[in-house]
Design an enzyme around this catalytic site. Structure first.
Site, short mmCIF file in Angstrom:
data_model
loop_
_atom_site.label_atom_id
_atom_site.label_comp_id
_atom_site.label_asym_id
_atom_site.label_seq_id
_atom_site.Cartn_x
_atom_site.Cartn_y
_atom_site.Cartn_z
N LYS A 1 0.80 -1.38 -0.08
CA LYS A 1 0.02 0.08 0.08
C LYS A 1 0.85 1.27 -0.11
O LYS A 1 1.88 1.20 0.16
CB LYS A 1 -0.94 -0.20 1.12
N TYR B 1 -12.41 -1.85 -3.83
CA TYR B 1 -12.92 -1.88 -2.56
C TYR B 1 -14.44 -1.84 -2.03
O TYR B 1 -14.87 -1.74 -1.33
CB TYR B 1 -12.30 -0.81 -1.26
N ASN C 1 -2.09 -0.16 6.93
CA ASN C 1 -1.52 -1.66 7.42
C ASN C 1 -0.72 -2.17 6.32
O ASN C 1 -0.52 -3.34 6.28
CB ASN C 1 -2.44 -2.37 7.93
N HIS D 1 -2.02 -5.58 1.28
CA HIS D 1 -3.20 -6.28 1.09
C HIS D 1 -3.15 -7.86 0.72
O HIS D 1 -2.00 -7.85 0.11
CB HIS D 1 -4.03 -5.51 0.09
N GLU E 1 -9.39 -10.33 -8.03
CA GLU E 1 -8.60 -9.15 -7.77
C GLU E 1 -7.31 -9.34 -8.55
O GLU E 1 -6.94 -8.17 -9.12
CB GLU E 1 -8.28 -9.35 -6.19
N1 UDP Z 1 -9.86 -0.79 7.21
C1 UDP Z 1 -10.08 0.34 7.84
N2 UDP Z 1 -10.70 0.39 8.95
C2 UDP Z 1 -11.31 -0.67 9.60
C3 UDP Z 1 -11.42 -1.84 8.73
C4 UDP Z 1 -10.46 -1.90 7.44
O1 UDP Z 1 -9.65 1.45 7.59
O2 UDP Z 1 -12.00 -0.74 10.83
C5 UDP Z 1 -8.87 -0.82 6.04
C6 UDP Z 1 -7.66 -1.52 6.02
O3 UDP Z 1 -6.81 -0.82 5.39
C7 UDP Z 1 -8.03 -2.88 5.49
C8 UDP Z 1 -9.04 -2.58 4.48
O4 UDP Z 1 -9.67 -1.60 5.12
O5 UDP Z 1 -6.83 -3.44 4.96
C9 UDP Z 1 -9.77 -3.50 4.05
O6 UDP Z 1 -10.48 -4.21 5.16
P1 UDP Z 1 -10.61 -5.73 5.41
O7 UDP Z 1 -11.75 -5.83 6.55
O8 UDP Z 1 -10.83 -6.52 4.02
O9 UDP Z 1 -9.35 -6.14 5.96
P2 UDP Z 1 -8.19 -7.06 5.31
O10 UDP Z 1 -8.69 -8.18 4.46
O11 UDP Z 1 -7.39 -5.89 4.37
O12 UDP Z 1 -7.45 -7.59 6.51
MG MG Z 2 -9.98 -7.99 2.96
#
Ligand code: UDP
Ligand code: MG
Length: 140
Positions: A9, A49, A112, A115, A126
């Protein structure tokens, strides 16, 4: 043999973590089968997203994901989807296990660093979002 989509990211690229992250992928025995550097437009980030549309963090996430270049990767190997998720760690860096990329390099639940697709079917969708078939190294 499976493929998954990985993204470094904007926070990871900005902080020059690309080499370290790719090194971790290779050390884990996974293979880089496709690689691109690009900057997402707003509409691309919203589309990528789309499952999170309407959630409180959606707009901020799109702002963040369009804030700078990203590295997109096709990561291959046996169990690649789960193994890449394992290397990444939990979504919230504070709750990720030690020795995971998010624990080590993530600075917030949003920023974080990486991805990863969450299942083989979403991985296919994806990967095709970013890669043409001819630009992915064939599975052996
Ligand atoms: N995210 C965020 N706040 C939240 C949950 C997710 O900003 O409370 C962001 C974070 O960057 C995350 C992305 O949205 O990686 C996609 O969320 P997901 O729940 O799919 O998590 P991931 O699959 O990336 O672990
Ligand atoms: Mg996810």
């Amino acid at each position: 043999m499976a493929n998954t989509l990985g993204i470094i990211k904007p926070d990871g690229v900005r902080r020059k973590l690309v080499g370290k992250i790719i090194s971790r992928i290779e050390t884990a025995g996974l293979i880089i089968r496709g690689l691109r550097v690009l900057k997402l437009s707003r509409s691309e980030a919203e589309k990528f997203y789309a499952v999170h549309e309407g959630k409180p963090f959606f707009n901020s996430l799109v702002d963040f994901m369009t804030s700078g270049p990203i590295v997109v990767m096709v990561i291959g190997g046996h169990g690649a989807v789960e193994r890449w998720r394992d290397l990444m760690g939990a979504t919230d860096p504070a709750k990720s296990r030690y020795n995971t990329l998010r624990r080590e390099f993530g600075t917030s639940v949003e920023k974080n660093v990486v991805h990863g697709s969450d299942a083989e079917d979403t991985a296919k969708v994806e990967i095709s979002f970013f890669f043409k078939e001819k630009d992915i190294l064939p599975k052996e």
